[in-house]
Write a protein that holds these residues in place. Structure first.
Motif, PDB file in Angstrom:
ATOM      1  N   ALA A 174       0.811  -1.213   0.000  1.00  0.00           N
ATOM      2  CA  ALA A 174       0.000   0.000   0.000  1.00  0.00           C
ATOM      3  C   ALA A 174       0.846   1.266   0.000  1.00  0.00           C
ATOM      4  N   HIS A 175       2.156   1.157   0.229  1.00  0.00           N
ATOM      5  CA  HIS A 175       2.936   2.380   0.440  1.00  0.00           C
ATOM      6  C   HIS A 175       3.000   3.313  -0.772  1.00  0.00           C
ATOM      7  N   PRO A 176       2.981   2.822  -2.034  1.00  0.00           N
ATOM      8  CA  PRO A 176       2.937   3.786  -3.144  1.00  0.00           C
ATOM      9  C   PRO A 176       1.631   4.588  -3.160  1.00  0.00           C
ATOM     10  N   LEU A 177       0.520   3.938  -2.822  1.00  0.00           N
ATOM     11  CA  LEU A 177      -0.769   4.634  -2.793  1.00  0.00           C
ATOM     12  C   LEU A 177      -0.822   5.646  -1.651  1.00  0.00           C
ATOM     13  N   ILE A 178      -0.282   5.263  -0.501  1.00  0.00           N
ATOM     14  CA  ILE A 178      -0.233   6.192   0.633  1.00  0.00           C
ATOM     15  C   ILE A 178       0.626   7.404   0.276  1.00  0.00           C
ATOM     16  N   GLY A 179       1.785   7.141  -0.336  1.00  0.00           N
ATOM     17  CA  GLY A 179       2.666   8.236  -0.735  1.00  0.00           C
ATOM     18  C   GLY A 179       2.009   9.156  -1.737  1.00  0.00           C
ATOM     19  N   TYR A 180       1.269   8.582  -2.688  1.00  0.00           N
ATOM     20  CA  TYR A 180       0.548   9.367  -3.698  1.00  0.00           C
ATOM     21  C   TYR A 180      -0.472  10.292  -3.034  1.00  0.00           C
ATOM     22  N   ARG A 181      -1.252   9.747  -2.123  1.00  0.00           N
ATOM     23  CA  ARG A 181      -2.285  10.546  -1.461  1.00  0.00           C
ATOM     24  C   ARG A 181      -1.683  11.632  -0.583  1.00  0.00           C
ATOM     25  N   GLN A 182      -0.611  11.295   0.115  1.00  0.00           N
ATOM     26  CA  GLN A 182       0.034  12.300   0.969  1.00  0.00           C
ATOM     27  C   GLN A 182       0.602  13.445   0.127  1.00  0.00           C
ATOM     28  N   MET A 183       1.289  13.111  -0.960  1.00  0.00           N
ATOM     29  CA  MET A 183       1.914  14.149  -1.784  1.00  0.00           C
ATOM     30  C   MET A 183       0.875  15.120  -2.341  1.00  0.00           C
ATOM     31  N   ARG A 184      -0.301  14.620  -2.649  1.00  0.00           N
ATOM     32  CA  ARG A 184      -1.348  15.494  -3.208  1.00  0.00           C
ATOM     33  C   ARG A 184      -1.919  16.451  -2.166  1.00  0.00           C
ATOM     34  N   GLN A 185      -1.711  16.160  -0.886  1.00  0.00           N
ATOM     35  CA  GLN A 185      -2.298  16.978   0.175  1.00  0.00           C
ATOM     36  C   GLN A 185      -1.327  17.994   0.779  1.00  0.00           C
ATOM     37  N   LEU A 186      -0.042  17.907   0.414  1.00  0.00           N
ATOM     38  CA  LEU A 186       0.967  18.651   1.160  1.00  0.00           C
ATOM     39  C   LEU A 186       1.362  19.957   0.477  1.00  0.00           C
ATOM     40  N   GLY A 187       0.429  20.895   0.412  1.00  0.00           N
ATOM     41  CA  GLY A 187       0.736  22.233  -0.076  1.00  0.00           C
ATOM     42  C   GLY A 187       0.830  22.304  -1.583  1.00  0.00           C
ATOM     43  N   GLN A 188       1.115  23.505  -2.075  1.00  0.00           N
ATOM     44  CA  GLN A 188       1.180  23.739  -3.510  1.00  0.00           C
ATOM     45  C   GLN A 188       2.631  23.825  -3.984  1.00  0.00           C
ATOM     46  N   PHE A 189       2.919  23.143  -5.070  1.00  0.00           N
ATOM     47  CA  PHE A 189       4.188  23.318  -5.775  1.00  0.00           C
ATOM     48  C   PHE A 189       3.973  22.863  -7.216  1.00  0.00           C
ATOM     49  N   THR A 190       4.862  23.263  -8.094  1.00  0.00           N
ATOM     50  CA  THR A 190       4.690  23.012  -9.525  1.00  0.00           C
ATOM     51  C   THR A 190       4.647  21.515  -9.824  1.00  0.00           C
ATOM     52  N   HIS A 191       3.720  21.130 -10.692  1.00  0.00           N
ATOM     53  CA  HIS A 191       3.602  19.743 -11.179  1.00  0.00           C
ATOM     54  C   HIS A 191       3.346  18.741 -10.037  1.00  0.00           C
ATOM     55  N   LYS A 192       2.607  19.160  -9.021  1.00  0.00           N
ATOM     56  CA  LYS A 192       2.368  18.289  -7.870  1.00  0.00           C
ATOM     57  C   LYS A 192       1.696  16.982  -8.281  1.00  0.00           C
ATOM     58  N   ILE A 199       5.219   8.752  -7.907  1.00  0.00           N
ATOM     59  CA  ILE A 199       5.361   8.015  -6.651  1.00  0.00           C
ATOM     60  C   ILE A 199       4.429   6.806  -6.646  1.00  0.00           C
ATOM     61  N   LEU A 200       3.207   6.996  -7.107  1.00  0.00           N
ATOM     62  CA  LEU A 200       2.232   5.907  -7.169  1.00  0.00           C
ATOM     63  C   LEU A 200       2.728   4.769  -8.061  1.00  0.00           C
ATOM     64  N   GLN A 201       3.461   5.106  -9.136  1.00  0.00           N
ATOM     65  CA  GLN A 201       3.816   4.118 -10.164  1.00  0.00           C
ATOM     66  C   GLN A 201       5.216   3.527 -10.017  1.00  0.00           C
ATOM     67  N   HIS A 202       5.945   3.853  -8.958  1.00  0.00           N
ATOM     68  CA  HIS A 202       7.354   3.434  -8.926  1.00  0.00           C
ATOM     69  C   HIS A 202       7.538   1.933  -8.680  1.00  0.00           C
ATOM     70  N   HIS A 203       6.468   1.205  -8.344  1.00  0.00           N
ATOM     71  CA  HIS A 203       6.556  -0.258  -8.250  1.00  0.00           C
ATOM     72  C   HIS A 203       5.726  -0.949  -9.334  1.00  0.00           C
ATOM     73  N   GLU A 204       5.211  -0.188 -10.284  1.00  0.00           N
ATOM     74  CA  GLU A 204       4.527  -0.802 -11.426  1.00  0.00           C
ATOM     75  C   GLU A 204       5.576  -1.310 -12.425  1.00  0.00           C
ATOM     76  N   ARG A 205       5.174  -2.228 -13.287  1.00  0.00           N
ATOM     77  CA  ARG A 205       6.072  -2.799 -14.292  1.00  0.00           C
ATOM     78  C   ARG A 205       5.413  -2.734 -15.665  1.00  0.00           C
ATOM     79  N   LEU A 206       6.215  -2.607 -16.700  1.00  0.00           N
ATOM     80  CA  LEU A 206       5.673  -2.415 -18.050  1.00  0.00           C
ATOM     81  C   LEU A 206       4.765  -3.557 -18.477  1.00  0.00           C
ATOM     82  N   ASP A 207       5.020  -4.766 -17.979  1.00  0.00           N
ATOM     83  CA  ASP A 207       4.216  -5.924 -18.379  1.00  0.00           C
ATOM     84  C   ASP A 207       3.003  -6.133 -17.477  1.00  0.00           C
ATOM     85  N   GLY A 208       2.747  -5.200 -16.553  1.00  0.00           N
ATOM     86  CA  GLY A 208       1.587  -5.308 -15.680  1.00  0.00           C
ATOM     87  C   GLY A 208       1.790  -6.167 -14.456  1.00  0.00           C
TER      88      GLY A 208
END
Length: 403
Positions: A174-192, A199-208
């Protein structure tokens, strides 16, 4: 708190609107005891600040240390222009109060070196594979904070003693999903949003075959793909023995899973760096590991064939088909190394070392397949679940050595 002040940047409010702490207050021990009992209107990290924490200076100091001590980084960033570009990106990262808090949390939990090494490798791969300059800052932020989701997991799920428990693995996944949700809530910055998605996709693989969403190549952004390669390299570079050989083996038995230009580039660099230092005892252990692995694969093959004879539901058939496909891929990875002709290869020390490391990598992938199957069992009926239990247990019991 013992080393520097933690200040309330934005008033802390409970969900009922009552103010718990006013802006400008300094966090005290009593607040630390009381706040966990409250439901907050916004994340705690988004409301605090560390006015005395020199985040950029810390990053520059650690960056110089890694550049001086990691040979792979030195080759990856051998051009002065590339090295300067990396340093410039880090120097200008838009670290708001929330991101600074997260950075301090990573440092406190001794995870910042991992995040920063992943960040530098990601930037190097991006520069060397021709990615746009606009993407560099996004990749740097996402790579630096790619594992922030682990900060919110129970310590028992991330400790080396956590073992093979499917329940613990489910929490870790669950940690990529938790990281994704946290990053979206933590203030404003470019390309948030782009940073959070990487962060959400760093454990995904091209073959699924990755997690948490099993997304495939067309659904993945370049930033997430590059960070996935860099994260793998970082995990292996920080290993205590044979890091380059381990990375070489891992990259050669994962066709179709990772960003191809990055894998090709790392393969070329590793060939410059890899050196063998196998010992006679190591060679004997390598052959023992190989024979145990081949026997283990034979057991798994027998169990899969038995399952084909069982009357499974349609969902069970789909689960079996996917499991067999993944197992076939692992077997092809094994045979692509030439390890099955163990006695013939055993005359050369460098090949013996390759056998030892490849055995460990294949074992890890088998255990990972077991984790995946154990999670899938939750969606099966009781009869199917019972039929898959023996296979799941065998895969989860795959030995992974720490040598």
């Amino acid at each position: 708190m013992a080393r520097q002040s933690i200040v309330v940047e934005h008033s802390l409010a409970a969900t009922d609107g009552s103010i718990l702490l006013n802006s400008g207050q300094t966090l005290q021990n009593q607040h630390v005891q009381e706040l966990p009992q409250q439901l907050l209107r916004s994340p705690l990290e988004a409301s605090l600040a560390l006015p005395d924490f020199a985040a950029h200076a810390l990053l520059q100091e650690k960056c110089q240390h890694l550049l001086s001590n990691q040979r792979l980084l030195q080759v990856l960033l051998e051009k002065t222009a590339h090295r300067h570009a990396c340093l410039a990106v880090l120097e200008n990262l838009p670290l708001n109060h929330s991101l600074t808090i997260l950075l301090a949390m990573l440092e406190e939990q001794e995870q910042l070196d991992h995040g920063l090494l992943c960040c530098l490798i990601s930037l190097g791969l991006a520069l060397r594979t021709g990615q746009s300059s606009i993407l560099l800052e996004q990749i740097a932020l996402a790579a630096l904070f790619h594992d922030i989701g682990e900060l919110y997991l129970s310590p028992r799920t991330v400790s080396p003693e956590a073992g093979n428990s499917a329940t613990l693995w489910r929490h870790r996944m669950a940690h990529p999903l938790i990281g994704y949700r946290q990053m979206r809530q933590l203030g404003q910055f470019t390309h948030k949003e782009t940073v959070a998605l990487a962060i959400l996709q760093h454990h995904e693989r091209l073959d699924g075959s990755g997690y948490p969403r099993r997304e495939k190549e067309k659904e993945l952004g370049i930033a997430g793909q590059i960070i996935a390669v860099a994260d793998l390299a970082t995990q292996l570079l920080l290993h205590k023995s044979h890091p380059y050989q381990r990375l070489d083996i891992a990259l050669r038995i994962i066709p179709g899973e990772f960003h191809r230009p990055s894998v090709s580039l790392l393969n070329r660099i590793i060939r410059q760096l890899s050196h063998s230092n196998a010992t006679a005892n190591g060679m004997a252990q390598a052959m023992e590991d190989l024979h145990a692995l081949l026997k283990h694969i034979g057991t798994i093959t027998h169990q899969l064939l038995n399952l084909q004879e069982e009357k499974l539901s349609s969902t069970g058939q789909i689960t079996l088909s996917r499991c067999m496909s993944q197992f076939d891929g692992i077997q092809r990875s094994l045979f692509s190394t030439g390890m099955q002709s163990g006695n013939q290869l055993g005359q050369e020390e460098d090949l013996q070392l390759e056998i030892m490391l490849a055995s460990q990598e294949i074992n890890w992938r088998l255990r990972n397949l077991g984790r995946d199957l154990s999670l899938t069992q939750d969606r099966l009926g009781p009869d199917d679940c019972m039929l898959f239990q023996e296979l799941s247990s065998t895969l989860l019991d795959t030995p992974v050595t720490a040598s």
